[in-house]
Design a protein around this motif. Structure first.
Motif, PDB file in Angstrom:
ATOM      1  N   PHE A   1       0.851  -1.176   0.000  1.00 17.79           N
ATOM      2  CA  PHE A   1       0.000   0.000   0.000  1.00 17.79           C
ATOM      3  C   PHE A   1       0.895   1.238   0.000  1.00 17.79           C
ATOM      4  N   PRO A   2       0.465   2.299  -0.656  1.00 15.23           N
ATOM      5  CA  PRO A   2       1.292   3.517  -0.700  1.00 15.23           C
ATOM      6  C   PRO A   2       1.464   4.123   0.688  1.00 15.23           C
ATOM      7  N   SER A   3       2.584   4.830   0.871  1.00 16.09           N
ATOM      8  CA  SER A   3       2.822   5.538   2.123  1.00 16.09           C
ATOM      9  C   SER A   3       1.826   6.681   2.262  1.00 16.09           C
ATOM     10  N   MET A   4       1.751   7.248   3.471  1.00 20.95           N
ATOM     11  CA  MET A   4       0.854   8.376   3.697  1.00 20.95           C
ATOM     12  C   MET A   4       1.198   9.547   2.781  1.00 20.95           C
ATOM     13  N   TYR A   5       2.478   9.773   2.576  1.00 17.57           N
ATOM     14  CA  TYR A   5       2.909  10.876   1.705  1.00 17.57           C
ATOM     15  C   TYR A   5       2.447  10.629   0.271  1.00 17.57           C
ATOM     16  N   GLU A   6       2.667   9.410  -0.220  1.00 15.29           N
ATOM     17  CA  GLU A   6       2.247   9.086  -1.591  1.00 15.29           C
ATOM     18  C   GLU A   6       0.731   9.171  -1.723  1.00 15.29           C
ATOM     19  N   LEU A   7       0.032   8.640  -0.736  1.00 15.75           N
ATOM     20  CA  LEU A   7      -1.429   8.642  -0.775  1.00 15.75           C
ATOM     21  C   LEU A   7      -1.992  10.058  -0.792  1.00 15.75           C
ATOM     22  N   SER A   8      -1.419  10.927   0.027  1.00 19.28           N
ATOM     23  CA  SER A   8      -1.946  12.293   0.142  1.00 19.28           C
ATOM     24  C   SER A   8      -1.726  13.111  -1.117  1.00 19.28           C
ATOM     25  N   HIS A   9      -0.804  12.673  -1.989  1.00 20.35           N
ATOM     26  CA  HIS A   9      -0.514  13.414  -3.217  1.00 20.35           C
ATOM     27  C   HIS A   9      -1.201  12.813  -4.449  1.00 20.35           C
ATOM     28  N   MET A  10      -2.065  11.822  -4.225  1.00 19.97           N
ATOM     29  CA  MET A  10      -2.838  11.239  -5.317  1.00 19.97           C
ATOM     30  C   MET A  10      -4.146  11.997  -5.495  1.00 19.97           C
ATOM     31  N   ASN A  11      -4.813  11.763  -6.625  1.00 20.14           N
ATOM     32  CA  ASN A  11      -6.146  12.344  -6.796  1.00 20.14           C
ATOM     33  C   ASN A  11      -7.140  11.573  -5.929  1.00 20.14           C
ATOM     34  N   LYS A  12      -8.303  12.152  -5.710  1.00 18.44           N
ATOM     35  CA  LYS A  12      -9.296  11.582  -4.796  1.00 18.44           C
ATOM     36  C   LYS A  12      -9.720  10.180  -5.201  1.00 18.44           C
ATOM     37  N   GLU A  13      -9.848   9.939  -6.481  1.00 18.25           N
ATOM     38  CA  GLU A  13     -10.296   8.623  -6.937  1.00 18.25           C
ATOM     39  C   GLU A  13      -9.301   7.536  -6.550  1.00 18.25           C
ATOM     40  N   LEU A  14      -8.006   7.801  -6.750  1.00 13.55           N
ATOM     41  CA  LEU A  14      -6.983   6.828  -6.380  1.00 13.55           C
ATOM     42  C   LEU A  14      -6.901   6.670  -4.861  1.00 13.55           C
TER      43      LEU A  14
ATOM     44  N   ASN B   1       5.381  10.707   6.974  1.00 13.51           N
ATOM     45  CA  ASN B   1       4.787  12.049   6.956  1.00 13.51           C
ATOM     46  C   ASN B   1       3.726  12.155   5.867  1.00 13.51           C
ATOM     47  N   ILE B   2       2.733  12.976   6.103  1.00  8.25           N
ATOM     48  CA  ILE B   2       1.711  13.254   5.096  1.00  8.25           C
ATOM     49  C   ILE B   2       2.207  14.305   4.121  1.00  8.25           C
ATOM     50  N   SER B   3       2.798  15.345   4.668  1.00  6.72           N
ATOM     51  CA  SER B   3       3.241  16.464   3.839  1.00  6.72           C
ATOM     52  C   SER B   3       4.210  17.318   4.646  1.00  6.72           C
ATOM     53  N   ARG B   4       4.887  18.234   3.982  1.00  4.29           N
ATOM     54  CA  ARG B   4       5.717  19.216   4.676  1.00  4.29           C
ATOM     55  C   ARG B   4       5.013  20.563   4.733  1.00  4.29           C
ATOM     56  N   LYS B   5       3.736  20.555   4.388  1.00  2.39           N
ATOM     57  CA  LYS B   5       2.919  21.765   4.453  1.00  2.39           C
ATOM     58  C   LYS B   5       1.848  21.562   5.525  1.00  2.39           C
ATOM     59  N   PRO B   6       1.846  22.367   6.574  1.00  2.00           N
ATOM     60  CA  PRO B   6       0.885  22.179   7.682  1.00  2.00           C
ATOM     61  C   PRO B   6      -0.567  22.107   7.250  1.00  2.00           C
ATOM     62  N   ASP B   7      -0.990  23.000   6.352  1.00  2.00           N
ATOM     63  CA  ASP B   7      -2.395  23.002   5.923  1.00  2.00           C
ATOM     64  C   ASP B   7      -2.755  21.703   5.210  1.00  2.00           C
ATOM     65  N   SER B   8      -1.817  21.175   4.428  1.00  2.00           N
ATOM     66  CA  SER B   8      -2.075  19.930   3.701  1.00  2.00           C
ATOM     67  C   SER B   8      -2.235  18.762   4.665  1.00  2.00           C
ATOM     68  N   ILE B   9      -1.459  18.765   5.755  1.00  8.81           N
ATOM     69  CA  ILE B   9      -1.583  17.706   6.761  1.00  8.81           C
ATOM     70  C   ILE B   9      -2.967  17.740   7.400  1.00  8.81           C
ATOM     71  N   SER B  10      -3.418  18.937   7.759  1.00  8.28           N
ATOM     72  CA  SER B  10      -4.732  19.070   8.406  1.00  8.28           C
ATOM     73  C   SER B  10      -5.855  18.649   7.465  1.00  8.28           C
ATOM     74  N   ILE B  11      -5.788  19.080   6.215  1.00  9.84           N
ATOM     75  CA  ILE B  11      -6.856  18.786   5.252  1.00  9.84           C
ATOM     76  C   ILE B  11      -6.923  17.283   4.962  1.00  9.84           C
ATOM     77  N   PHE B  12      -5.764  16.677   4.683  1.00  7.80           N
ATOM     78  CA  PHE B  12      -5.777  15.246   4.374  1.00  7.80           C
ATOM     79  C   PHE B  12      -6.099  14.426   5.620  1.00  7.80           C
ATOM     80  N   GLY B  13      -5.590  14.855   6.785  1.00  5.89           N
ATOM     81  CA  GLY B  13      -5.879  14.152   8.022  1.00  5.89           C
ATOM     82  C   GLY B  13      -7.374  14.087   8.304  1.00  5.89           C
ATOM     83  N   LYS B  14      -8.071  15.185   8.080  1.00  5.14           N
ATOM     84  CA  LYS B  14      -9.530  15.228   8.304  1.00  5.14           C
ATOM     85  C   LYS B  14     -10.239  14.294   7.328  1.00  5.14           C
ATOM     86  N   PHE B  15      -9.841  14.332   6.064  1.00  4.11           N
ATOM     87  CA  PHE B  15     -10.425  13.439   5.061  1.00  4.11           C
ATOM     88  C   PHE B  15     -10.215  11.974   5.447  1.00  4.11           C
ATOM     89  N   TYR B  16      -9.006  11.653   5.877  1.00  2.36           N
ATOM     90  CA  TYR B  16      -8.636  10.282   6.242  1.00  2.36           C
ATOM     91  C   TYR B  16      -9.464   9.791   7.424  1.00  2.36           C
TER      92      TYR B  16
END
Length: 348
Positions: free
Chosen positions: A108-121, A162-177
């Motif tokens: 399975f992809p890492s959290m970083y890889e997953l967070s940078h995919m499109n929503k469908e993937l 890590n999900i991202s090196r951008k704080p806002d991206s971590i919060s947004i993807f974390g909530k979605f997850y």
């Protein structure tokens, strides 16, 4: 003064918490009162099970080994789980990438890889994980890692957790997850509170200090505070935060209180209390209970019953307050009510 500043930070970034389920106080209290002290204490532990589910005292949570996961996938041990008087949490840290408990089936992809995919993937990979988890009765995921690190050499980035090196991206993807798993009745655990920062080493191996200045720490805690109201479990780290306390986070009352301020229904979960970083896991358990933790990961299953005995003794001599134990049980039973409907008289 440091503690006052710490609490002020959390008051400034505090978000309102709403609960998605309710139950009458009378039903909850009656259920808790029906349990023996030993049963109550057992509910505090997330115990690693290497071979089977044969416990003398049923634990509140179980972390199944690869062997057990394989058996559950084939339909074995299902009846044993159903025989528990209080259905257990079954938890694994299914992050993906280097932390993949289903590696014997597929990658399975890492959290970083997953967070940078499109929503469908993203949804395709998450659905695949959820199907496997459901087959194994997994209802708690020790994920996502929402630590913020900017250095390549930090432990979180080296391990690609890590999900991202951008704080806002971590919060947004974390909530979605978190929302995506909960929609499928799997509760998530944000970690490692209050943040791993740029720490270079694995705190399971030894005690280390948080690496990062106050600015980095404030950013990291803003991320945690954006997600604490939505997470059912919050795993506390084993790091020392010198500007907050002189002891590791998992036994720091200062750090435990900062979680309760933001979400008094979320279960405060420690990292492994029997890791190599601790010479005396019994002392860590006692100090962690006194600090305000709710549940404890215990990867050495041979210590489980002795720890039950020790906790029972601490309650008898008044070192641990039984009323505090009941307050902790309220949180745990509420989550189990949400997952299993274990109390007959509930309302929404």
């Amino acid at each position: 003064m440091k503690k006052i500043i710490f609490y002020l930070i959390f008051v400034l970034i505090l978000l309102l918490n709403t609960s998605s389920y309710k139950i009458s106080k009378k039903s909850l209290y009656n259920y808790i009162d029906s349990l023996s002290i030993r049963q109550k204490i057992g509910q505090l532990f997330f115990v690693y099970a290497p071979q089977d589910f044969n416990f003398i005292t049923e634990p509140g949570g179980i972390i199944p080994s690869k062997k057990i996961l394989k058996e559950l996938l084939s339909g074995k041990n299902q009846k044993k789980l159903q025989s528990f008087k209080i259905p257990p949490f079954l938890g694994i840290d299914q992050e993906g990438g280097n932390v993949n408990r289903f590696y014997f089936i597929t990658d399975f992809p890492s959290m970083y890889e997953l967070s940078h995919m499109n929503k469908e993937l993203q949804q395709t990979f998450l659905d695949s994980q959820i199907v496997l988890m459901k087959k194994c009765n997994i209802n708690v995921n020790f994920s996502p890692v929402i630590d913020y690190s900017i250095l390549n050499g930090s432990n979180i980035n080296i391990m690609k957790r890590n999900i991202s090196r951008k704080p806002d991206s971590i919060s947004i993807f974390g909530k979605f997850y978190i929302d995506y798993f909960k929609k499928n009745r799997i509760l998530c655990t944000i970690k490692h509170y209050p943040g791993y920062g740029n720490t270079y080493y694995n705190s399971d191996a030894a005690l280390y200090k948080y690496k990062g200045d106050l600015t980095h720490f404030f950013i990291e805690n803003s991320i945690f505070s954006s997600l604490i109201p939505y997470s059912d479990f919050i795993m506390v780290s084993n790091l020392i935060y010198p500007f907050l306390d002189s002891i590791p986070a998992l036994i720091s009352e200062t750090i435990m209180k900062s979680i309760s301020i933001q979400n008094d229904l979320s279960i405060i979960l420690t990292d492994d209390i029997a890791s190599r970083a601790h010479e005396n896991p019994y002392k860590i358990l006692l100090n962690s209970i006194q600090a305000g933790a709710d549940m404890f990961i215990l990867m050495d299953h041979t210590l489980y019953e002795p720890m039950i005995d020790s906790t029972l003794y601490w309650i008898k001599i008044g070192v641990i307050d039984e009323k505090g134990l009941n307050n902790t049980l309220k949180k745990i039973i509420l989550k189990k009510e949400y997952l299993f409907r274990i109390i007959s008289d509930y309302s929404y």
